[in-house]
Scaffold this motif. Structure first.
Motif, PDB file in Angstrom:
ATOM      1  N   VAL A 149      -7.755  -6.692  -4.944  1.00 41.68           N
ATOM      2  CA  VAL A 149      -6.766  -7.615  -4.385  1.00 41.68           C
ATOM      3  C   VAL A 149      -7.203  -8.006  -2.971  1.00 41.68           C
ATOM      4  CG1 VAL A 149      -4.377  -7.814  -3.617  1.00 41.68           C
ATOM      5  CG2 VAL A 149      -4.901  -6.695  -5.788  1.00 41.68           C
ATOM      6  N   THR A 150      -7.065  -9.270  -2.636  1.00 41.95           N
ATOM      7  CA  THR A 150      -7.491  -9.726  -1.311  1.00 41.95           C
ATOM      8  C   THR A 150      -6.598  -9.167  -0.215  1.00 41.95           C
ATOM      9  OG1 THR A 150      -8.393 -11.766  -2.254  1.00 41.95           O
ATOM     10  CG2 THR A 150      -7.964 -11.756   0.118  1.00 41.95           C
ATOM     11  N   HIS A 151      -5.289  -9.231  -0.405  1.00 41.95           N
ATOM     12  CA  HIS A 151      -4.337  -8.733   0.600  1.00 41.95           C
ATOM     13  C   HIS A 151      -3.582  -7.547  -0.010  1.00 41.95           C
ATOM     14  CE1 HIS A 151      -4.841 -13.112   1.465  1.00 41.95           C
ATOM     15  NE2 HIS A 151      -5.091 -12.623   2.665  1.00 41.95           N
ATOM     16  N   ILE A 152      -4.097  -6.353   0.219  1.00 49.14           N
ATOM     17  CA  ILE A 152      -3.509  -5.152  -0.377  1.00 49.14           C
ATOM     18  C   ILE A 152      -2.080  -4.948   0.107  1.00 49.14           C
ATOM     19  CG2 ILE A 152      -3.694  -2.636  -0.526  1.00 49.14           C
ATOM     20  CD1 ILE A 152      -6.739  -2.990  -0.376  1.00 49.14           C
ATOM     21  N   ASP A 153      -1.837  -5.222   1.374  1.00 51.80           N
ATOM     22  CA  ASP A 153      -0.488  -5.033   1.916  1.00 51.80           C
ATOM     23  C   ASP A 153       0.517  -5.939   1.217  1.00 51.80           C
ATOM     24  OD1 ASP A 153      -1.658  -7.301   3.024  1.00 51.80           O
ATOM     25  OD2 ASP A 153      -0.800  -6.988   5.027  1.00 51.80           O
ATOM     26  N   GLN A 154       0.099  -7.136   0.878  1.00 49.57           N
ATOM     27  CA  GLN A 154       0.993  -8.064   0.182  1.00 49.57           C
ATOM     28  C   GLN A 154       1.275  -7.596  -1.246  1.00 49.57           C
ATOM     29  OE1 GLN A 154       0.095 -12.102   1.220  1.00 49.57           O
ATOM     30  NE2 GLN A 154       1.002 -12.921  -0.654  1.00 49.57           N
ATOM     31  N   ALA A 155       0.241  -7.058  -1.894  1.00 50.75           N
ATOM     32  CA  ALA A 155       0.449  -6.529  -3.252  1.00 50.75           C
ATOM     33  C   ALA A 155       1.398  -5.333  -3.232  1.00 50.75           C
ATOM     34  CB  ALA A 155      -0.896  -6.128  -3.856  1.00 50.75           C
ATOM     35  N   GLU A 222      -5.944   8.889   3.004  1.00 48.50           N
ATOM     36  CA  GLU A 222      -4.902   8.920   4.035  1.00 48.50           C
ATOM     37  C   GLU A 222      -4.524   7.520   4.500  1.00 48.50           C
ATOM     38  OE1 GLU A 222      -3.019  11.205   5.104  1.00 48.50           O
ATOM     39  OE2 GLU A 222      -3.944  12.960   4.153  1.00 48.50           O
ATOM     40  N   ARG A 223      -5.513   6.657   4.670  1.00 50.26           N
ATOM     41  CA  ARG A 223      -5.214   5.293   5.121  1.00 50.26           C
ATOM     42  C   ARG A 223      -4.441   4.518   4.060  1.00 50.26           C
ATOM     43  NH1 ARG A 223      -9.702   1.788   6.402  1.00 50.26           N
ATOM     44  NH2 ARG A 223     -11.046   3.093   5.101  1.00 50.26           N
ATOM     45  N   PHE A 224      -4.803   4.702   2.795  1.00 50.92           N
ATOM     46  CA  PHE A 224      -4.067   3.996   1.748  1.00 50.92           C
ATOM     47  C   PHE A 224      -2.647   4.537   1.617  1.00 50.92           C
ATOM     48  CE2 PHE A 224      -3.349   3.132  -2.951  1.00 50.92           C
ATOM     49  CZ  PHE A 224      -3.019   1.800  -2.738  1.00 50.92           C
ATOM     50  N   ALA A 225      -2.473   5.844   1.764  1.00 54.71           N
ATOM     51  CA  ALA A 225      -1.130   6.424   1.726  1.00 54.71           C
ATOM     52  C   ALA A 225      -0.259   5.825   2.821  1.00 54.71           C
ATOM     53  CB  ALA A 225      -1.212   7.942   1.861  1.00 54.71           C
ATOM     54  N   GLN A 226      -0.843   5.604   4.003  1.00 61.47           N
ATOM     55  CA  GLN A 226      -0.074   5.017   5.095  1.00 61.47           C
ATOM     56  C   GLN A 226       0.296   3.563   4.781  1.00 61.47           C
ATOM     57  OE1 GLN A 226       1.213   6.666   7.812  1.00 61.47           O
ATOM     58  NE2 GLN A 226       2.380   4.749   7.915  1.00 61.47           N
ATOM     59  N   MET A 227      -0.603   2.836   4.121  1.00 64.74           N
ATOM     60  CA  MET A 227      -0.281   1.468   3.719  1.00 64.74           C
ATOM     61  C   MET A 227       0.897   1.451   2.751  1.00 64.74           C
ATOM     62  SD  MET A 227      -4.114  -0.158   3.219  1.00 64.74           S
ATOM     63  CE  MET A 227      -3.539  -1.843   2.988  1.00 64.74           C
ATOM     64  N   ARG A 235       8.571   9.323   0.180  1.00 67.49           N
ATOM     65  CA  ARG A 235       8.021  10.453  -0.574  1.00 67.49           C
ATOM     66  C   ARG A 235       6.619  10.112  -1.098  1.00 67.49           C
ATOM     67  NH1 ARG A 235      12.471  11.786  -4.917  1.00 67.49           N
ATOM     68  NH2 ARG A 235      10.884  13.317  -5.549  1.00 67.49           N
ATOM     69  N   VAL A 236       5.816   9.536  -0.199  1.00 67.22           N
ATOM     70  CA  VAL A 236       4.470   9.098  -0.553  1.00 67.22           C
ATOM     71  C   VAL A 236       3.526  10.293  -0.557  1.00 67.22           C
ATOM     72  CG1 VAL A 236       2.492   7.687   0.184  1.00 67.22           C
ATOM     73  CG2 VAL A 236       4.831   6.775   0.342  1.00 67.22           C
ATOM     74  N   GLY A 237       2.675  10.361  -1.550  1.00 66.39           N
ATOM     75  CA  GLY A 237       1.679  11.418  -1.619  1.00 66.39           C
ATOM     76  C   GLY A 237       0.530  11.003  -2.515  1.00 66.39           C
ATOM     77  N   TYR A 238      -0.494  11.823  -2.554  1.00 68.90           N
ATOM     78  CA  TYR A 238      -1.620  11.539  -3.448  1.00 68.90           C
ATOM     79  C   TYR A 238      -2.218  12.848  -3.925  1.00 68.90           C
ATOM     80  CZ  TYR A 238      -4.667  12.559   0.571  1.00 68.90           C
ATOM     81  OH  TYR A 238      -5.282  13.170   1.639  1.00 68.90           O
ATOM     82  N   ARG A 239      -2.932  12.741  -5.034  1.00 71.86           N
ATOM     83  CA  ARG A 239      -3.617  13.900  -5.607  1.00 71.86           C
ATOM     84  C   ARG A 239      -5.023  13.480  -5.998  1.00 71.86           C
ATOM     85  NH1 ARG A 239      -3.239  15.849 -10.935  1.00 71.86           N
ATOM     86  NH2 ARG A 239      -1.439  14.504 -11.290  1.00 71.86           N
ATOM     87  N   ASN A 240      -6.011  14.189  -5.470  1.00 73.32           N
ATOM     88  CA  ASN A 240      -7.398  13.877  -5.797  1.00 73.32           C
ATOM     89  C   ASN A 240      -7.745  14.320  -7.208  1.00 73.32           C
ATOM     90  OD1 ASN A 240      -8.135  12.674  -3.367  1.00 73.32           O
ATOM     91  ND2 ASN A 240      -8.717  14.609  -2.419  1.00 73.32           N
TER      92      ASN A 240
END
Length: 254
Positions: A149-155, A222-227, A235-240
Motif C-alpha cells: 500500500v502506498t499510504h499505510i497510515d491511510q489504509a 515496533e514501528r508498525f505497532a505504533q502506526m 490493545r495493540v500487540g504483535y507476535r513473531n
C-alpha cells in the motif's frame, strides 16, 4: 517551497527504487497482475512454504465464533482467497466474508478457486479508500498486503473506520528477523535465491526482486505497532513467527 523539494515530497519507494507517489500503485498492480496465477508459488518461494502455517495461525488468533450470530470479516488484499477460505472453514453458520482487492487479476484467481465456499463476496477496491460504510465488519484481516500500500497510515485509518466497536484488526506480514544468524541466512536467500527462482519457475525475476525489496522497506515490528496505535486501535500487540520472518499484528477498535 522549492521545485526540488516538491519533487522529493512527491516520491515514494518501490522496492529499493524511488518512484513518483502517483505512479506507485500502478507499478504494484502490474506486479500482482503478473503473479496472480502463481500466487501460492510466490508465497512458497518467499517463505519456504511456511506461509500456509502462518495463515492458519492468523485464523487461530482470530478465533472466529462457532455460533449462529452474524460475524462479518473483511479480508483486504486477499484476492486469491487464502485467508477468507480458512475463515469460512473455521467460523460458525453466522459467518460471512468479503474479499476486497485492488487487483482484478487476483480477484479472478480467487473466484476460480472459490467454488462452494459459503457466503463469500469479492469486491474490487483500494485499501486506502474502502468502498464500504463505516462500522460494518466484526474483523479485518490483511495478509502480505499492507506493505504494498502506498499510504499505510491511510489504509490503517480505513481499517479502523469499517470495523464495528469491539472489532479486531489482524495483519500478517513479513517483518524484521530478530534472531542472529537467521537474519543473515534469510537475507542471502531473499536477495539471491528468490529472484533467481522467480525467473526460473515463473519467468519473472523482477517482480520477485520487488517483493523482496518491499519487505526490507516495511517498518519493523515496533514501528508498525505504533502506526496501528496512531490509527486509533487499542490493545495493540504483535507476535513473531519463525524468528521474525513474519509477524501477526493485532489491534482492537474499542
Amino acid at each position: 517551497m522549492s521545485e526540488d523539494l516538491k519533487n522529493r515530497d512527491a516520491e515514494t519507494s518501490f522496492g529499493f527504487a524511488s518512484v513518483p507517489e502517483s505512479g506507485r500503485q500502478g507499478l504494484v498492480n502490474e506486479v500482482f497482475s503478473k503473479v496472480a496465477g502463481r500466487y501460492d508459488l510466490m508465497n512458497d518461494l518467499m517463505s519456504g512454504g511456511l506461509h500456509r502455517l502462518w495463515k492458519a495461525e492468523l485464523i487461530s488468533t482470530l478465533a472466529p465464533p462457532k455460533g449462529e450470530a452474524p460475524f462479518a470479516l473483511i479480508d483486504v488484499a486477499g484476492g486469491t482467497g487464502d485467508i477468507a477460505f480458512r475463515f469460512l472453514d473455521a467460523v460458525g453458520p453466522g459467518g460471512s466474508a468479503v474479499i476486497c482487492d485492488i487487483s482484478k487479476e487476483m480477484i479472478e484467481a480467487g473466484k476460480a478457486r472459490a467454488k462452494e465456499r459459503g457466503p463469500l463476496t469479492f469486491v474490487q477496491g483500494n485499501a486506502e479508500a474502502l468502498p464500504f460504510e463505516s462500522k460494518r465488519f466484526d474483523a479485518y484481516t490483511i495478509a502480505f498486503g499492507i506493505r504494498n500500500v502506498t499510504h499505510i497510515d491511510q489504509a490503517l485509518a480505513e481499517a479502523f473506520r469499517v470495523l464495528k466497536p469491539g472489532g479486531r484488526f489482524l495483519c500478517l506480514e513479513f517483518s524484521s528477523v530478530e534472531m542472529p544468524l537467521l537474519d543473515t541466512l534469510y537475507d542471502a536467500y531473499s536477495f539471491n535465491a528468490i529472484p533467481a527462482l522467480g525467473g526460473l519457475v515463473a519467468g519473472d525475476a523482477e517482480s520477485y526482486r520487488y517483493l523482496v525489496e518491499s519487505i526490507r522497506r516495511f517498518p519493523d515490528q515496533e514501528r508498525f505497532a505504533q502506526m496501528i496505535r496512531d490509527a486509533g486501535f487499542e490493545r495493540v500487540g504483535y507476535r513473531n513467527l519463525t524468528g521474525g520472518i513474519a509477524a501477526i499484528h493485532s489491534g482492537w477498535r474499542i
